[in-house]
Structures are given as structure tokens and as C-alpha cells.
Write a protein that holds these residues in place. Structure first.
Motif, PDB file in Angstrom:
ATOM      1  N   GLY A 283       0.832  -1.199   0.000  1.00 48.58           N
ATOM      2  CA  GLY A 283       0.000   0.000   0.000  1.00 48.58           C
ATOM      3  C   GLY A 283       0.865   1.246   0.000  1.00 48.58           C
ATOM      4  O   GLY A 283       2.048   1.206  -0.331  1.00 48.58           O
ATOM      5  N   ALA A 284       0.262   2.369   0.391  1.00 46.03           N
ATOM      6  CA  ALA A 284       0.960   3.648   0.278  1.00 46.03           C
ATOM      7  C   ALA A 284       2.035   3.853   1.340  1.00 46.03           C
ATOM      8  O   ALA A 284       2.945   4.647   1.153  1.00 46.03           O
ATOM      9  CB  ALA A 284      -0.057   4.776   0.346  1.00 46.03           C
ATOM     10  N   TYR A 285       1.894   3.192   2.471  1.00 46.74           N
ATOM     11  CA  TYR A 285       2.910   3.317   3.524  1.00 46.74           C
ATOM     12  C   TYR A 285       3.261   1.935   4.049  1.00 46.74           C
ATOM     13  O   TYR A 285       2.392   1.079   4.181  1.00 46.74           O
ATOM     14  CB  TYR A 285       2.377   4.179   4.681  1.00 46.74           C
ATOM     15  CG  TYR A 285       2.071   5.585   4.251  1.00 46.74           C
ATOM     16  CD1 TYR A 285       3.085   6.527   4.137  1.00 46.74           C
ATOM     17  CD2 TYR A 285       0.772   5.960   3.919  1.00 46.74           C
ATOM     18  CE1 TYR A 285       2.812   7.815   3.704  1.00 46.74           C
ATOM     19  CE2 TYR A 285       0.489   7.244   3.488  1.00 46.74           C
ATOM     20  CZ  TYR A 285       1.513   8.166   3.381  1.00 46.74           C
ATOM     21  OH  TYR A 285       1.246   9.438   2.946  1.00 46.74           O
ATOM     22  N   SER A 286       4.524   1.749   4.324  1.00 43.74           N
ATOM     23  CA  SER A 286       4.942   0.463   4.860  1.00 43.74           C
ATOM     24  C   SER A 286       4.913   0.534   6.380  1.00 43.74           C
ATOM     25  O   SER A 286       5.588   1.358   6.981  1.00 43.74           O
ATOM     26  CB  SER A 286       6.368   0.177   4.380  1.00 43.74           C
ATOM     27  OG  SER A 286       6.935  -0.855   5.144  1.00 43.74           O
ATOM     28  N   LEU A 287       4.085  -0.305   6.992  1.00 36.83           N
ATOM     29  CA  LEU A 287       4.046  -0.369   8.446  1.00 36.83           C
ATOM     30  C   LEU A 287       4.308  -1.821   8.823  1.00 36.83           C
ATOM     31  O   LEU A 287       3.520  -2.697   8.477  1.00 36.83           O
ATOM     32  CB  LEU A 287       2.697   0.119   8.967  1.00 36.83           C
ATOM     33  CG  LEU A 287       2.392   1.595   8.643  1.00 36.83           C
ATOM     34  CD1 LEU A 287       0.967   1.950   8.979  1.00 36.83           C
ATOM     35  CD2 LEU A 287       3.347   2.528   9.365  1.00 36.83           C
ATOM     36  N   MET A 288       5.395  -2.103   9.474  1.00 38.61           N
ATOM     37  CA  MET A 288       5.863  -3.457   9.796  1.00 38.61           C
ATOM     38  C   MET A 288       6.214  -4.221   8.513  1.00 38.61           C
ATOM     39  O   MET A 288       6.159  -5.441   8.471  1.00 38.61           O
ATOM     40  CB  MET A 288       4.795  -4.249  10.586  1.00 38.61           C
ATOM     41  CG  MET A 288       4.259  -3.579  11.825  1.00 38.61           C
ATOM     42  SD  MET A 288       5.465  -3.459  13.130  1.00 38.61           S
ATOM     43  CE  MET A 288       5.476  -5.096  13.751  1.00 38.61           C
ATOM     44  N   GLY A 316       6.678  -3.828  -2.358  1.00 33.26           N
ATOM     45  CA  GLY A 316       6.392  -2.699  -3.242  1.00 33.26           C
ATOM     46  C   GLY A 316       5.389  -1.722  -2.652  1.00 33.26           C
ATOM     47  O   GLY A 316       4.770  -1.966  -1.606  1.00 33.26           O
ATOM     48  N   LYS A 317       5.264  -0.605  -3.351  1.00 35.65           N
ATOM     49  CA  LYS A 317       4.372   0.465  -2.906  1.00 35.65           C
ATOM     50  C   LYS A 317       3.230   0.604  -3.908  1.00 35.65           C
ATOM     51  O   LYS A 317       3.428   0.347  -5.098  1.00 35.65           O
ATOM     52  CB  LYS A 317       5.187   1.753  -2.866  1.00 35.65           C
ATOM     53  CG  LYS A 317       4.539   2.911  -2.180  1.00 35.65           C
ATOM     54  CD  LYS A 317       5.559   4.033  -2.042  1.00 35.65           C
ATOM     55  CE  LYS A 317       4.962   5.229  -1.367  1.00 35.65           C
ATOM     56  NZ  LYS A 317       5.947   6.303  -1.211  1.00 35.65           N
ATOM     57  N   SER A 318       2.038   0.979  -3.434  1.00 38.28           N
ATOM     58  CA  SER A 318       0.938   1.257  -4.354  1.00 38.28           C
ATOM     59  C   SER A 318       0.096   2.369  -3.746  1.00 38.28           C
ATOM     60  O   SER A 318       0.284   2.712  -2.578  1.00 38.28           O
ATOM     61  CB  SER A 318       0.086   0.003  -4.561  1.00 38.28           C
ATOM     62  OG  SER A 318      -0.534  -0.335  -3.340  1.00 38.28           O
ATOM     63  N   PHE A 319      -0.827   2.898  -4.500  1.00 40.48           N
ATOM     64  CA  PHE A 319      -1.643   3.997  -3.974  1.00 40.48           C
ATOM     65  C   PHE A 319      -2.930   3.449  -3.360  1.00 40.48           C
ATOM     66  O   PHE A 319      -4.036   3.771  -3.767  1.00 40.48           O
ATOM     67  CB  PHE A 319      -1.912   5.013  -5.085  1.00 40.48           C
ATOM     68  CG  PHE A 319      -0.638   5.602  -5.636  1.00 40.48           C
ATOM     69  CD1 PHE A 319       0.241   6.274  -4.794  1.00 40.48           C
ATOM     70  CD2 PHE A 319      -0.299   5.446  -6.973  1.00 40.48           C
ATOM     71  CE1 PHE A 319       1.425   6.803  -5.284  1.00 40.48           C
ATOM     72  CE2 PHE A 319       0.886   5.973  -7.465  1.00 40.48           C
ATOM     73  CZ  PHE A 319       1.759   6.651  -6.621  1.00 40.48           C
ATOM     74  N   ASN A 320      -2.752   2.557  -2.412  1.00 42.59           N
ATOM     75  CA  ASN A 320      -3.854   1.954  -1.672  1.00 42.59           C
ATOM     76  C   ASN A 320      -3.607   2.190  -0.188  1.00 42.59           C
ATOM     77  O   ASN A 320      -2.480   2.460   0.218  1.00 42.59           O
ATOM     78  CB  ASN A 320      -3.882   0.440  -1.920  1.00 42.59           C
ATOM     79  CG  ASN A 320      -4.419   0.105  -3.284  1.00 42.59           C
ATOM     80  OD1 ASN A 320      -5.460   0.593  -3.667  1.00 42.59           O
ATOM     81  ND2 ASN A 320      -3.689  -0.704  -4.023  1.00 42.59           N
ATOM     82  N   PRO A 321      -4.632   2.013   0.643  1.00 42.80           N
ATOM     83  CA  PRO A 321      -4.397   2.151   2.090  1.00 42.80           C
ATOM     84  C   PRO A 321      -3.322   1.158   2.547  1.00 42.80           C
ATOM     85  O   PRO A 321      -3.167   0.100   1.930  1.00 42.80           O
ATOM     86  CB  PRO A 321      -5.752   1.795   2.702  1.00 42.80           C
ATOM     87  CG  PRO A 321      -6.739   2.009   1.637  1.00 42.80           C
ATOM     88  CD  PRO A 321      -6.044   1.747   0.346  1.00 42.80           C
ATOM     89  N   PRO A 322      -2.584   1.482   3.608  1.00 46.34           N
ATOM     90  CA  PRO A 322      -1.528   0.579   4.057  1.00 46.34           C
ATOM     91  C   PRO A 322      -2.068  -0.803   4.393  1.00 46.34           C
ATOM     92  O   PRO A 322      -3.136  -0.930   4.976  1.00 46.34           O
ATOM     93  CB  PRO A 322      -0.984   1.250   5.318  1.00 46.34           C
ATOM     94  CG  PRO A 322      -1.564   2.586   5.359  1.00 46.34           C
ATOM     95  CD  PRO A 322      -2.716   2.655   4.438  1.00 46.34           C
TER      96      PRO A 322
END
Lengths: 692, 157
Positions: A283-288, A316-322
Motif C-alpha cells: 500500500g501507500a505506507y509500509s508499516l511493519m 512494493g508500494k501502491s496507492f492503496n491504504p496501508p
């Protein structure tokens, strides 16, 4: 934290965060972005608002506009840029929930979409990992045959109840936060940094009510920051409750992943070289994200011996909620892919999956995927024959395979085609990463003059039934009455999150050790006696995170699963006929809770592979709430626990069933339909495959 | 609009807003927090109430339609003998259940046992299905319902 009787439970006397409000409490809501990825050009709202109506933006924070988990961050409120639709932008405060909607209508926001270059820059992956062992090129060269396959696994979204909610009360010098949490220190740290208050002034009342804590790991901590900010600014009690839609869209869930496998096997089917490349989207932010990537990497190699391994992983990163880490921390995706691939290897080697597994399982002296040498055979050697016999796997596999091969020669179509799948997996206690913020556990036990024992910990389980186990173990060792034992949350504690079986294994072990010490001191030293214990990883387990060397996890639990499916010839409908599970998670603390957890996970696993709508598709409000198998679509299953003699250690059950069932199910579906590498199963695709 | 209805055997009055759900009315005006705020789509079953002898998802019912109805929540049955039997039977069946759905589960079982319908496989399945929370071990739930039904048939023994 008092024990709850069955009668109190059914009478509804236990309270949830959203119930704990004062009459004059204000409601807090969030204004979320409606376009992403985009620059926020302008935000406009009236400065004059009715009494008790407020709107706050990131500029109003005195502390940092940042929510941090283990070094990774998410802005509390989007400021100049928004990366996903639904990202919080403004905090709205009003006396009633309906007034929040009124405030929402007053706000105007102008967005400009990111240009292509900006998008490209934004989409750089968060983390990458590479694990190399032996000589992969040589292994492939020596191979009798090379097998390749791709797997696509979807995100898993499953709404969990109760809805995420937080209530905050202003107290002299600080705030009191009521919410469901499995990581109080995360709330404390972030709220303290936002409000500029000392950690000790942030008090937390965890309303953990035996409910799923999928949101508890960070969503409630994030919401606590907003609510605490308003409570501190306005000096009023406040309540923040997510709506069902908001809750579903923003609850972190299992990230999707794609895998590419390439393996070299010899003429007997022995695995000589294994190459895996995978990518997951956080998603848009990496948390853990680092922990998820590590666990996915470990699981993607399965439970097989191989001297030459190359695994490349990318978060990877995407424009979705984390997304993540809920729903298995990466293990289910890794095992589903690796176990499905093991079936392919068995087919290419002209062996049954069970024979291939027996030949390739890790043995004493073999090195784990990570390079650690095993001191004894893995328990799957003992468990496999038991589950094969119980399920009749080999007989059924041979029969179904005959039908599959001779399908075109059959004079008439049978009423249904059948398939059977076999999978094996493991999970473990504690996290793979050694960062102090997630791995720390402190407990403190105090025996006072009245022989009352206080257990003080901030590593809180979601299920209160574990408190019962803690109480009964402490009572047994100290020979005191269970009623004389209190369990309290430590103030200013810094423990990592509960999860990965840490409460049922590590905390329990620390309690036992502390009680033994109190027992020795009890009649020699004056009361009260206080013992503090801090968890340190055993040196023998020596898992090195950065190098990915050693044996992963502190204590491993193992499982085997057989799943039998049928596909009706006329309607093409697939149904699960039976699931057999054999689980080895050491000695069981509470069999009923374990069975409830296993049953819950079976249905959720089937939801992921079969029933669940792919959340990457447009969110549809008409989706049923729990879009998973209902009880009336009940699945027959047999669960057995394999308890080894002389092993009194408890293991974790977290993620084990989720790692086993999808892989076995996918293989069974493969045998009856030919669909082999993509989830979730869709009727249209199955139909196409059958017709072709 | 001001409406009156029977709530847990007492005649009550409340001001029902036109767009208010019954679940919200019960939670906010009568402080009945056991009517859980769940999916608000009528699927999870956490807000179940007995309305005129029928199980109903109160989140789907407009508050004003409670006018002149008889509504029972878990608070209205906790003093009954049947409730004691249900709790005791679940305890004996070693049921594991979460706090969120427990009141709705007990209410749905109470409704089944008082509905004069035969307690068979189908009615038990319907009762279990009325709450979709998956916290429980369903064979224990089924065992608990069967035990409670048998005990009530025998007069609570």
C-alpha cells in the motif's frame, strides 16, 4: 483486569471503547481525501463555526505530524500530498455524529494529480531482500529437469468486529485512552510525541474483550492520536468511531503477492536448486513491512531441503491504504505458493505429493532455508503418515488422478469431479526481526503482605482466557488462591505487540520463572517481594535478521492439512468435502480456545481463496459483511492436535491454519479443474478452463 | 416523533428521529449497550432484539416502527430461568465465545427455545446463522443449544 464470568459475558456486562463515553463527550470524525495520488492545492472551510464545532488540520499539531511504528511512518494527517484515497486530511469535532456530516459538507479541497515522473518516484519499493545459499547456477545445471510456475495471491480483506473506536478522557496532566489494543506502548509513544507529554501521563484502559484484534496492532493506535489531540486541546472527553465502510477500507489486511518459482530436480524428484522471486504490495505506507517481507521470504522456500537457494523479495508500494501485517504476517502467502509448487514438482517427478514430500522434508543435520542446521528431524516426518492414513489421501489421490487423466475417455461424465490436496507448513513464536521496539517484553510480579500477587505486564493478549492460564500457573507454583492474583497493565511499559504466540509462550514462561524465584525467596525475605523479568532470546536460536541466517523463530509449530473438494459436472460448483488438520503446537493451554481459533481460521482461509471478493477490485457496498463461508455453507473438518511426548513447551497457533488450508484447497481444485496458480477462484475462469 | 412501546416488559416513551435506527435509539436513549453497534447492514446479527416475538436486526429497523411493539433485549431475560439454563449449558459444552456477540447469541437461543418450534438440526442452524461472528467453535455451540433445549424440556433439570 478482572476475570469475566460466562454469565457476565452473555448478559453483555463487559464494555467496549465506544460504550465508555460521558454524556457531554464530543464526537470526532475524520475528513478523508477523495482523490489520490495528488497534491493538495487548497483546503477551504469557514473559520466561524457553530459552538462546539471544530476543524483541525496538520498545522494545528504542536508535535510531529507523524505516526511511527518500528521506524516506519505514516503522516497523521495528509498535508501537501495524499497517496491513497481515504487518507485522513482533517479532524472534525462536533457534539453529535450527525453534526460531523454537516461539517464535512463545509469543506472544499482542490487536488492536482501527480505527474508521471512523480508517480514513478513515489512507487519505488519500500524494501528488498535477497537470500542466497549454495550455488544456484550449478544446481540448475545439474538438474534432470527444470520446473517453473507463477502464482498470484490476492489481498485478503475481512471485516472484523467491533468497529475500531477510541474514547479519550482528559485527566489532570494527561489523558486516559480507552481502546482495544495489543500494543499499548505504541499508543503511549505516539500520543506522547504528538502532545508533548511524558509517557507516564498517557494512561490506557485496554478494552480487550476476547474479540479479534486484527485492528489492534496499529489502527486503534492511530485513531488514539487524533482523539487524544482533540481531548487535550479542548479539555473535553471525546469519542472517535469509524463507520463500517471506513473501518473496512482502512483495516490493515493481508497484502497481495505474486511469486515466480523455478526449481531443478534430479531424476528421482530430489530438489537440487530453488529460485524464488516474489513481490508484495504494502500500500501507500509500509508499516511493519520488513517483518512481513522476512516472513514471506522464509515461507516461500517451504519445509524442504535444498542446497542451492536464491530468494529475491520485494515489498512494493501502491496507492492503496496501508496493508498488513494482519492476516498472517506473510506466512500464508509464502506457504500457499511454495506448497502449491511442491505439488507441481511431485507431478513432474511422477511421484505422489506425499512421496515427494517424504523424500524432500528437512532432516536432522540439513540446513534450513536460512542456513541454520537442524538438531533433529522436523515433526512432519511423524505427522505425515498419521494424516495420510486418516484422510485416505494416497488411495483417493490415485483414484482422482486416474479420472483426471482419462477424463476424455470416459463414456459418460461423472456427477462430479473430485480432487485432493496435501500441504505442510510451520509457524513460530516471536518475530523474526530483533528490533527492540517490537521484540521487548518486560513483566513484573509483586507478592504483597496479604499474599496477593500482582502480575504487571503491557504485553496484552486479545483473549482474556489467557489471563486464566497465567493466573492458574502462578497459583499452582505459589500455592495461593487464583482469586488473589491481579493482572494489571504496567504504566509506561515498552513491550512490543502481542502476537505470534508471544503471550502464550514467552510471557507465560516469564511468569513461571518469576513465580519460581518468588517461591524461593518467599520465606527468607520480607514481603513484599518484587521480581522483574525481561525476555532475552536464547542464543541457540541465533536468528540473525539482517543476514537471514540461523533457524527462524524461537519455537516452531508444525501442521499438515488434507483438503478434499468436488466440482459438480453440471453447475461447475466447487465445494469442500472435508478438511483434515493435524497440528503440532506443543502442549495445549486451552483446547476449546484452540479449536475455536482453528475453526475460525478455516473459514477465513476459504474466504481468501474462494469466496472473498478481490479487494483490489472496486469496493462494492453491496458486499455482504462477512463475505466468507457462512455456517449454512458449513465445511466438515477434523482437527487433531499432535502432542509430542516430553514436550511441555507451548507453541504458537497464529497463522498456521491460514498457511495450510489455502494451499491444500488450491491443489484439490487443481486436481478436479486444472486451475492451478491463481487466487481467488472465480467461476468464470474455472468454467473457461473446463470448457477448453 | 414521540413513540411508546414495551421495552423489556415496561411501557416506555422515546423521541424517535425520522432517520434513526432502532439500534441507535436503544443504545442512546435507553443506554442498552448490549445492542451492539456492528455492521449496520443486518448481516452480523450483533444488534439482535426480539420484536413482537420475532428475531430482528435492530440496525435495519427505523426507530419509529417500534411504535406499539414489544421489544426484548438481553437485559429483559437475564433474570429468567431459561437464561440461567442457556448460560449453564454453554458452560458445560465448553463454549468459547467473544464478548461482542455473546448477548446476541444468548438472545437468539432464548428465542428458539421459547418459540414453540421443534428444536432440530434446521432450527439450530438458523439460530446459529442469525449471528455471523465466527469466534466460536460451532460444534460446542450446537451442543450447548441441544443441552439447553433438553433441559428446558425436562423442566430445568
Amino acid at each position: 483486569m478482572k476475570p469475566v464470568s460466562m454469565k457476565d459475558k452473555f448478559s453483555g456486562k463487559t464494555q467496549f471503547a465506544s460504550d465508555l463515553t460521558k454524556a457531554n463527550a464530543l464526537e470526532v470524525g475524520l475528513y478523508r481525501t477523495t482523490r489520490a495520488p495528488a497534491h493538495i492545492e487548497k483546503m477551504a472551510y469557514p473559520e466561524e463555526l457553530p459552538e462546539n464545532h471544530y476543524i483541525y488540520s496538520a498545522d494545528d499539531f504542536s508535535g510531529k505530524n507523524e505516526f511511527i511504528i518500528n521506524g516506519e511512518s505514516h503522516p497523521l494527517l495528509a498535508d501537501k500530498k495524499t497517496l491513497y484515497k481515504g487518507e485522513p486530511l482533517l479532524i472534525l469535532v462536533a457534539p453529535r455524529k450527525s453534526d460531523i456530516e454537516y461539517l464535512r459538507k463545509l469543506i472544499e479541497v482542490e487536488y492536482t494529480p501527480l505527474n508521471e515522473e512523480e508517480i514513478e518516484n513515489e512507487l519505488a519499493p519500500f524494501h528488498t531482500r535477497e537470500l542466497r545459499k549454495g550455488n544456484i547456477e550449478k544446481g540448475m545445471e545439474d538438474a534432470f529437469q527444470i520446473v517453473e510456475q507463477n502464482y498470484q495471491l490476492p489481498a485478503f480483506a475481512s471485516r472484523t468486529l467491533p468497529l475500531a473506536s477510541v474514547t479519550v478522557k482528559k485527566e489532570p496532566g494527561g489523558v486516559l485512552i480507552n481502546t482495544q489494543t495489543q500494543w499499548p506502548s505504541l499508543i503511549r509513544r505516539n500520543v506522547s510525541s504528538l502532545l508533548g507529554l511524558p509517557l507516564s501521563s498517557i494512561k490506557i484502559n485496554p478494552t480487550n474483550n476476547d474479540c479479534s484484534l486484527e485492528k489492534g496492532i496499529w489502527i486503534n493506535a492511530l485513531l488514539s492520536c487524533y482523539a487524544a489531540f482533540v481531548a487535550q486541546t479542548l479539555r473535553r472527553a471525546v469519542r472517535l468511531r469509524l463507520d463500517p465502510k471506513e473501518d473496512f477500507q482502512l483495516t490493515p489486511f493481508r497484502p497481495p503477492a505474486v511469486f515466480y518459482y523455478k526449481a531443478g530436480i534430479d531424476s528421482h524428484g530430489k530438489l537440487l536448486a530453488l529460485e524464488v522471486s516474489f513481490e508484495t504490495s504494502l500500500g501507500a505506507y509500509s508499516l511493519m513491512g520488513k517483518e512481513i517481507l522476512d516472513q514471506m521470504m522464509i515461507a516461500s522456500a517451504g519445509v524442504y531441503q535444498c542446497r542451492n537457494i536464491l530468494i529475491k523479495g520485494k515489498a512494493g508500494k501502491s496507492f492503496n491504504p496501508p496493508r498488513g501485517p494482519s492476516g498472517g504476517w506473510g506466512l500464508p502467502q509464502g506457504f500457499t505458493a511454495s506448497e502449491s509448487f511442491s505439488r507441481e514438482l511431485a507431478e513432474f517427478a511422477f511421484l505422489t505429493p506425499s512421496d515427494w514430500k517424504k523424500d524432500n522434508f528437512l532432516r536432522q543435520g540439513n540446513t534450513f532455508v536460512s542456513g541454520g542446521s537442524l538438531s533433529r528431524d522436523i515433526p512432519l516426518h511423524e505427522m505425515m503418515p498419521l494424516i495420510l492414513e486418516k484422510s485416505g489421501f494416497e488411495r483417493k489421490y490415485a483414484a482422482f488422478e486416474q479420472v483426471k487423466i482419462g477424463k476424455d475417455l470416459l463414456e459418460f461424465q461423472p456427477p462430479a469431479f473430485r480432487g485432493i490436496g496435501l500441504s505442510t507448513a510451520y509457524t513460530g513464536t516471536d518475530f523474526l526481526r530483533r528490533d527492540k521496539e517490537i521484540s521487548r517484553i518486560n513483566i513484573s510480579l509483586i507478592l504483597d503482605k496479604e499474599s496477593r500477587l500482582s502480575i504487571i505486564s503491557d504485553c496484552l493478549p486479545d483473549h482474556k482466557s489467557l489471563f486464566k492460564v497465567w493466573r492458574s500457573r502462578a497459583a499452582e507454583i505459589l500455592e495461593i488462591n487464583e482469586e488473589n492474583i491481579d493482572i494489571n497493565l504496567s504504566e509506561g511499559g515498552t513491550a512490543g505487540p502481542a502476537g505470534m504466540g508471544r503471550n502464550s509462550t514467552i510471557v507465560l514462561k516469564l511468569i513461571e520463572q518469576a513465580c519460581e524465584q518468588i517461591k524461593k525467596k518467599r520465606f527468607r525475605e520480607a514481603l513484599p517481594i518484587e521480581i522483574q523479568k525481561t525476555y532475552r532470546r536464547p542464543a541457540t536460536a541465533a536468528w540473525k535478521t539482517e543476514e537471514a541466517e540461523g533457524i527462524p523463530f524461537v519455537q516452531r509449530s508444525w501442521g499438515c492439512c488434507v483438503c478434499e473438494c468436488t466440482q459438480e459436472t453440471l453447475s461447475r460448483e466447487i465445494s469442500v468435502k472435508h478438511i483434515w488438520l493435524l497440528l503440532n503446537c506443543g502442549s495445549l493451554l486451552d483446547k476449546n480456545q484452540a479449536l475455536a481459533l482453528v475453526e475460525n481460521e478455516i473459514y477465513r482461509s476459504l474466504g481468501w481463496v474462494y469466496k472473498e471478493k478481490n479487494p483490489l477490485e472496486k469496493y462494492d457496498e453491496s458486499d455482504s459483511y462477512f463475505n466468507i463461508c457462512r455456517y449454512n455453507e458449513k465445511v466438515d473438518f477434523t482437527v487433531q492436535f499432535h502432542e509430542e511426548k516430553g514436550n511441555n513447551r507451548q507453541g504458537s497457533l497464529d497463522c498456521l491454519v491460514s498457511s495450510l488450508v489455502p494451499a491444500a484447497f488450491l491443489q484439490a481444485v487443481n486436481q478436479c479443474t486444472g486451475q492451478r496458480n491463481q487466487l481467488p477462484l472465480r467461476y468464470s475462469e474455472l468454467f473457461e478452463r473446463m470448457e477448453s | 416523533m414521540i413513540i411508546s412501546f414495551v421495552l423489556n416488559n415496561k411501557l416506555v416513551e422515546a423521541d424517535a428521529l425520522p432517520n434513526q435506527r432502532l439500534s441507535v435509539l436503544l443504545r442512546e436513549s435507553f443506554n442498552l449497550k448490549t445492542v451492539r453497534d456492528g455492521c449496520r447492514q443486518g448481516t452480523c446479527g450483533a444488534c439482535l432484539v426480539i420484536m413482537d416475538n420475532r428475531l430482528a436486526n435492530s440496525c435495519l429497523i427505523p426507530a419509529f416502527s417500534a411504535k406499539n411493539c414489544e421489544i426484548t433485549t438481553i437485559e429483559g431475560i437475564t433474570e429468567t430461568k431459561e437464561f440461567e439454563i442457556i448460560v449453564e449449558s454453554f458452560k458445560r459444552a465448553n463454549l468459547y465465545i467473544c464478548d461482542f456477540c455473546a448477548p446476541a447469541r444468548a438472545l437468539s437461543v432464548y428465542h428458539l427455545l421459547n418459540s414453540h418450534e421443534p428444536v432440530d438440526e434446521i432450527s439450530i442452524e438458523e439460530t446459529i446463522n442469525s449471528v455471523s461472528c465466527r469466534c466460536s467453535h460451532f460444534s460446542a455451540l450446537r451442543r450447548g443449544i441441544q443441552t439447553a433445549a433438553a433441559r428446558i424440556r425436562k423442566g430445568g433439570r
